[in-house]
Design a protein around this motif. Structure first.
Motif, PDB file in Angstrom:
ATOM      1  N   ASP A 360     -16.079  -7.314   5.435  1.00  0.00           N
ATOM      2  CA  ASP A 360     -15.654  -6.506   6.577  1.00  0.00           C
ATOM      3  C   ASP A 360     -14.586  -5.538   6.067  1.00  0.00           C
ATOM      4  OD1 ASP A 360     -14.546  -5.408   8.888  1.00  0.00           O
ATOM      5  OD2 ASP A 360     -14.777  -7.246  10.046  1.00  0.00           O
ATOM      6  N   HIS A 361     -14.941  -4.239   5.960  1.00  0.00           N
ATOM      7  CA  HIS A 361     -14.003  -3.248   5.426  1.00  0.00           C
ATOM      8  C   HIS A 361     -12.731  -3.160   6.264  1.00  0.00           C
ATOM      9  CE1 HIS A 361     -16.684  -2.141   2.359  1.00  0.00           C
ATOM     10  NE2 HIS A 361     -17.255  -1.070   2.884  1.00  0.00           N
ATOM     11  N   ALA A 362     -12.864  -3.250   7.583  1.00  0.00           N
ATOM     12  CA  ALA A 362     -11.687  -3.172   8.441  1.00  0.00           C
ATOM     13  C   ALA A 362     -10.768  -4.365   8.195  1.00  0.00           C
ATOM     14  CB  ALA A 362     -12.101  -3.106   9.906  1.00  0.00           C
ATOM     15  N   LEU A 363     -11.365  -5.528   8.003  1.00  0.00           N
ATOM     16  CA  LEU A 363     -10.572  -6.719   7.722  1.00  0.00           C
ATOM     17  C   LEU A 363      -9.843  -6.590   6.391  1.00  0.00           C
ATOM     18  CD1 LEU A 363      -9.785  -9.569   8.649  1.00  0.00           C
ATOM     19  CD2 LEU A 363     -11.826 -10.415   7.474  1.00  0.00           C
ATOM     20  N   LEU A 364     -10.464  -5.926   5.429  1.00  0.00           N
ATOM     21  CA  LEU A 364      -9.800  -5.682   4.147  1.00  0.00           C
ATOM     22  C   LEU A 364      -8.498  -4.911   4.349  1.00  0.00           C
ATOM     23  CD1 LEU A 364      -9.687  -5.549   1.025  1.00  0.00           C
ATOM     24  CD2 LEU A 364     -11.208  -3.570   1.147  1.00  0.00           C
ATOM     25  N   VAL A 365      -8.521  -3.919   5.226  1.00  0.00           N
ATOM     26  CA  VAL A 365      -7.318  -3.138   5.514  1.00  0.00           C
ATOM     27  C   VAL A 365      -6.260  -4.027   6.165  1.00  0.00           C
ATOM     28  CG1 VAL A 365      -6.398  -1.213   6.857  1.00  0.00           C
ATOM     29  CG2 VAL A 365      -8.586  -0.973   5.670  1.00  0.00           C
ATOM     30  N   ILE A 366      -6.687  -4.892   7.086  1.00  0.00           N
ATOM     31  CA  ILE A 366      -5.740  -5.824   7.710  1.00  0.00           C
ATOM     32  C   ILE A 366      -5.196  -6.797   6.676  1.00  0.00           C
ATOM     33  CG2 ILE A 366      -5.554  -7.768   9.325  1.00  0.00           C
ATOM     34  CD1 ILE A 366      -7.397  -6.301  11.202  1.00  0.00           C
ATOM     35  N   ASP A 367      -6.052  -7.295   5.800  1.00  0.00           N
ATOM     36  CA  ASP A 367      -5.602  -8.238   4.770  1.00  0.00           C
ATOM     37  C   ASP A 367      -4.534  -7.634   3.866  1.00  0.00           C
ATOM     38  OD1 ASP A 367      -7.134 -10.362   5.585  1.00  0.00           O
ATOM     39  OD2 ASP A 367      -8.802  -9.935   4.243  1.00  0.00           O
ATOM     40  N   ASP A 368      -4.614  -6.338   3.626  1.00  0.00           N
ATOM     41  CA  ASP A 368      -3.580  -5.678   2.841  1.00  0.00           C
ATOM     42  C   ASP A 368      -2.220  -5.854   3.518  1.00  0.00           C
ATOM     43  OD1 ASP A 368      -2.662  -4.065   0.665  1.00  0.00           O
ATOM     44  OD2 ASP A 368      -2.636  -2.324   1.999  1.00  0.00           O
ATOM     45  N   GLU A 369      -2.206  -5.745   4.831  1.00  0.00           N
ATOM     46  CA  GLU A 369      -0.952  -5.956   5.574  1.00  0.00           C
ATOM     47  C   GLU A 369      -0.579  -7.434   5.650  1.00  0.00           C
ATOM     48  OE1 GLU A 369      -0.503  -3.759   9.263  1.00  0.00           O
ATOM     49  OE2 GLU A 369       0.278  -2.232   7.903  1.00  0.00           O
ATOM     50  N   ILE A 370      -1.576  -8.308   5.771  1.00  0.00           N
ATOM     51  CA  ILE A 370      -1.292  -9.743   5.775  1.00  0.00           C
ATOM     52  C   ILE A 370      -0.619 -10.150   4.471  1.00  0.00           C
ATOM     53  CG2 ILE A 370      -2.386 -12.022   5.673  1.00  0.00           C
ATOM     54  CD1 ILE A 370      -4.378 -11.073   7.752  1.00  0.00           C
ATOM     55  N   CYS A 371      -1.095  -9.585   3.360  1.00  0.00           N
ATOM     56  CA  CYS A 371      -0.458  -9.874   2.077  1.00  0.00           C
ATOM     57  C   CYS A 371       0.994  -9.406   2.075  1.00  0.00           C
ATOM     58  CB  CYS A 371      -1.226  -9.201   0.947  1.00  0.00           C
ATOM     59  SG  CYS A 371      -2.850  -9.905   0.628  1.00  0.00           S
ATOM     60  N   GLY A 372       1.241  -8.234   2.659  1.00  0.00           N
ATOM     61  CA  GLY A 372       2.611  -7.747   2.762  1.00  0.00           C
ATOM     62  C   GLY A 372       3.482  -8.661   3.597  1.00  0.00           C
ATOM     63  N   ALA A 373       2.932  -9.176   4.708  1.00  0.00           N
ATOM     64  CA  ALA A 373       3.685 -10.102   5.549  1.00  0.00           C
ATOM     65  C   ALA A 373       3.970 -11.407   4.807  1.00  0.00           C
ATOM     66  CB  ALA A 373       2.902 -10.378   6.832  1.00  0.00           C
ATOM     67  N   ALA A 374       2.977 -11.902   4.060  1.00  0.00           N
ATOM     68  CA  ALA A 374       3.176 -13.135   3.297  1.00  0.00           C
ATOM     69  C   ALA A 374       4.255 -12.957   2.238  1.00  0.00           C
ATOM     70  CB  ALA A 374       1.857 -13.559   2.647  1.00  0.00           C
ATOM     71  N   LEU A 375       4.275 -11.805   1.597  1.00  0.00           N
ATOM     72  CA  LEU A 375       5.314 -11.534   0.605  1.00  0.00           C
ATOM     73  C   LEU A 375       6.693 -11.502   1.242  1.00  0.00           C
ATOM     74  CD1 LEU A 375       3.651  -8.767  -1.601  1.00  0.00           C
ATOM     75  CD2 LEU A 375       3.988 -11.176  -2.185  1.00  0.00           C
ATOM     76  N   ARG A 376       6.756 -10.933   2.447  1.00  0.00           N
ATOM     77  CA  ARG A 376       8.061 -10.886   3.136  1.00  0.00           C
ATOM     78  C   ARG A 376       8.560 -12.282   3.454  1.00  0.00           C
ATOM     79  NH1 ARG A 376      12.191 -11.391   3.697  1.00  0.00           N
ATOM     80  NH2 ARG A 376      13.748 -10.552   5.139  1.00  0.00           N
ATOM     81  N   ILE A 377       7.683 -13.144   3.922  1.00  0.00           N
ATOM     82  CA  ILE A 377       8.088 -14.519   4.218  1.00  0.00           C
ATOM     83  C   ILE A 377       8.538 -15.221   2.942  1.00  0.00           C
ATOM     84  CG2 ILE A 377       7.320 -16.755   5.096  1.00  0.00           C
ATOM     85  CD1 ILE A 377       5.274 -15.186   6.816  1.00  0.00           C
ATOM     86  N   ALA A 378       7.766 -15.026   1.870  1.00  0.00           N
ATOM     87  CA  ALA A 378       8.089 -15.693   0.608  1.00  0.00           C
ATOM     88  C   ALA A 378       9.420 -15.215   0.030  1.00  0.00           C
ATOM     89  CB  ALA A 378       6.968 -15.452  -0.404  1.00  0.00           C
ATOM     90  N   ARG A 379       9.766 -13.966   0.296  1.00  0.00           N
ATOM     91  CA  ARG A 379      11.028 -13.425  -0.231  1.00  0.00           C
ATOM     92  C   ARG A 379      12.240 -14.116   0.372  1.00  0.00           C
ATOM     93  NH1 ARG A 379      13.570  -8.444   1.134  1.00  0.00           N
ATOM     94  NH2 ARG A 379      11.726  -7.778   2.295  1.00  0.00           N
ATOM     95  N   GLY A 380      12.080 -14.631   1.573  1.00  0.00           N
ATOM     96  CA  GLY A 380      13.161 -15.378   2.197  1.00  0.00           C
ATOM     97  C   GLY A 380      14.304 -14.498   2.680  1.00  0.00           C
ATOM     98  N   ILE A 381      15.486 -15.072   2.740  1.00  0.00           N
ATOM     99  CA  ILE A 381      16.673 -14.388   3.258  1.00  0.00           C
ATOM    100  C   ILE A 381      17.703 -14.255   2.149  1.00  0.00           C
ATOM    101  CG2 ILE A 381      18.582 -14.517   4.907  1.00  0.00           C
ATOM    102  CD1 ILE A 381      16.704 -16.091   6.766  1.00  0.00           C
ATOM    103  N   GLU A 382      18.097 -13.019   1.895  1.00  0.00           N
ATOM    104  CA  GLU A 382      19.113 -12.747   0.878  1.00  0.00           C
ATOM    105  C   GLU A 382      20.491 -12.763   1.534  1.00  0.00           C
ATOM    106  OE1 GLU A 382      20.122  -9.438  -2.588  1.00  0.00           O
ATOM    107  OE2 GLU A 382      18.470  -9.106  -1.168  1.00  0.00           O
TER     108      GLU A 382
END
Length: 495
Positions: A360-382
């Motif tokens: 699903d090409h549209a889902l691929l675009v959403i997954d790009d943002e999901i990856c960004g959200a996952a990275l933000r969570i993993a980065r934690g709080i500085e």
């Protein structure tokens, strides 16, 4: 990320390792490829030519693990695009996922067979993604010959992506084709060896087998110095014990056997300790890649990879859902977040439904943002003087507003995850804007990317040589491929 998500204690890792060494020494792995058995035999293993079993001592496994680099650089078609894979890696590399032969049509939203155009569009979309940095042979077209899929994919990548590419180990001749085309595209074999551009997915057959075609491809990719992701898809309750500890012991043994072969053949070959393992649907006997246990297996595999000092590749973002619905959302996060939090280095995670068989090409675009959200969570709080904002708190006091403060302007972009496709505006604004769901917005974004894309400009001489090779492969007969399945036709000294 301050700490890794761990599902195993050190003692449990040692128990799994010991069980794997017992499996390799006492049961061994069935190796159908004579050349691979001979390499193992010359390295000191016990080879049974009647059962084709190769029994590998722990000392050889330890030697092989020591030869494999703990990190390596991975390049795009443009050598200035560099990804660092391994121990010092700050964030994971995300990639496409699966080998779908069907796709959700962007115009009709109906499911249809995939085409060559869909494969091309997938490569273009990943090239435009912010967080997904590796396209692979993620879409299998139904409208071209199977004997030319590999060359058509590399042709499409060379013209339309600045990022690295990847495909499977498909046997001697197809893998040699791929290495030749990659070499032509980047300026020669030495350049490809110096700056790897190709991720080779080596499928590890469960239970405890080394497939001939995969071993043939493994040796050619090792000769060209391309990173190999040793990737079992063991299925708990079907091709592996139903207990996750038993599955891990079995797949660990098989992964290490394949890594050992790569290092025997070419010490220093970059490898990734991989997993696509999951559980069986006990009602139907099918694969359930979106199961929560997939995340547990992934996290445990990441720990085992660190135990051996190896980079890790895993699946993530998988779902059994047939549409981009609520199930797709919670299942893909249930498999993606464990991979990110566990410290997996390369996560294949984007763009598919139905156990990776539906694109699903549209889902691929959403997954790009999901990856960004996952990275933000993993980065934690500085927590530091700037982030504590004590001076600003004192200044604003009881009744002020932080939105106009320079501290807010200076920090909000790096502190807050700001999506482009999610509907996070107020309801009234959303309603006036056309009541678009995230998948609708992503579909529009995908169309925009495809409409604005311009192919890469290649050196005319390189393009001519690439096209000549592509046409030569297309002119082959199917029997030509079969000929190279015989040992007599293969020559690893001159590939």
């Amino acid at each position: 990320m301050k700490t890794h998500f761990q599902v195993l204690s050190h003692e449990e890792i040692e128990l799994i390792h010991a069980a794997s060494m017992s499996i390799l020494a006492e049961v061994g792995i069935k190796v159908s490829y004579k050349t691979a058995r001979e390499l193992f035999k010359h390295a000191g293993t016990n080879v049974d030519e009647e059962t084709l079993a190769v029994k590998i001592p722990e000392s050889l496994v330890r030697w092989a693990v020591d030869q494999a680099p703990d990190q390596f650089a991975f390049y795009g078609s443009d050598a200035d695009f560099v990804l660092e894979i391994g121990a010092d890696q700050a964030i994971p590399v995300f990639a496409g996922l699966g080998t779908p032969t069907r796709i959700v049509d962007m115009d009709t939203q109906e499911v249809r067979e995939t085409t060559h155009q869909d494969m091309l569009e997938h490569i273009i979309l990943i090239n435009a993604c912010e967080n997904i940095h590796n396209s692979q042979m993620d879409v299998w077209p139904n409208d071209i010959l199977m004997t030319t899929i590999h060359t058509e994919a590399i042709w499409a990548w060379a013209h339309n992506s600045r990022k690295p590419f990847g495909m499977g180990c498909y046997g001697y001749l197809p893998t040699w084709d791929m290495m030749r085309m990659m070499s032509i595209a980047v300026g020669g074999k030495e350049e490809l060896q110096k700056r790897p551009r190709f991720l080779a997915i080596c499928s590890v057959v469960s239970p405890l087998q080394m497939d001939q075609a995969q071993a043939e491809g493994l040796l050619i990719c090792a000769e060209y110095g391309q990173p190999l992701a040793m990737s079992p898809e063991a299925i708990a309750g079907a091709t592996a014990p139903v207990t996750l500890a038993g599955l891990l012991a079995q797949e660990n043994a098989a992964i290490l056997a394949h890594i050992t072969l790569a290092q025997i053949f070419r010490p220093g070959t970059p490898v990734l300790y991989g997993t696509v393992s999951t559980v069986a649907n006990m009602r139907y006997g099918t694969v359930v890649l979106g199961a929560p246990e997939t995340g547990l297996i992934t996290a445990a595999s990441a720990q085992l990879a660190r135990y051996y000092g190896l980079p890790c590749r895993s699946v993530g973002g998988a779902t059994e859902s047939k549409r981009s619905d609520l199930q797709a959302g919670f299942e893909r996060m249930g498999t993606l977040l464990p991979a990110v939090f566990a410290g997996v280095n390369l996560i294949t995670c984007a763009g598919t439904l139905d156990s990776t068989m539906l694109e699903d090409h549209a889902l691929l675009v959403i997954d790009d943002e999901i990856c960004g959200a996952a990275l933000r969570i993993a980065r934690g709080i500085e927590v530091n003087k700037e982030s504590l904002a004590l001076d600003v708190i004192k200044k604003v006091g009881f009744s002020g507003n932080y939105i106009t403060e320079s501290h807010t302007a200076s920090n909000f972009r790096q502190e807050l995850f700001i999506p482009n496709t999610y509907a996070n505006e107020p309801y009234e604004t959303w309603e006036k804007g056309g009541r678009l769901l995230a998948i609708d917005t992503a579909r529009e974004r995908a169309r925009e990317i495809l409409s604005k894309h311009e192919p890469r400009q290649m050196d005319p001489e390189i393009e001519r040589e690439l096209d000549e090779f592509r046409q030569a492969v297309a002119a082959r007969q199917l029997d030509d491929f079969y000929l190279y399945e015989t040992e007599e036709k293969q020559d690893y000294d001159n590939v």
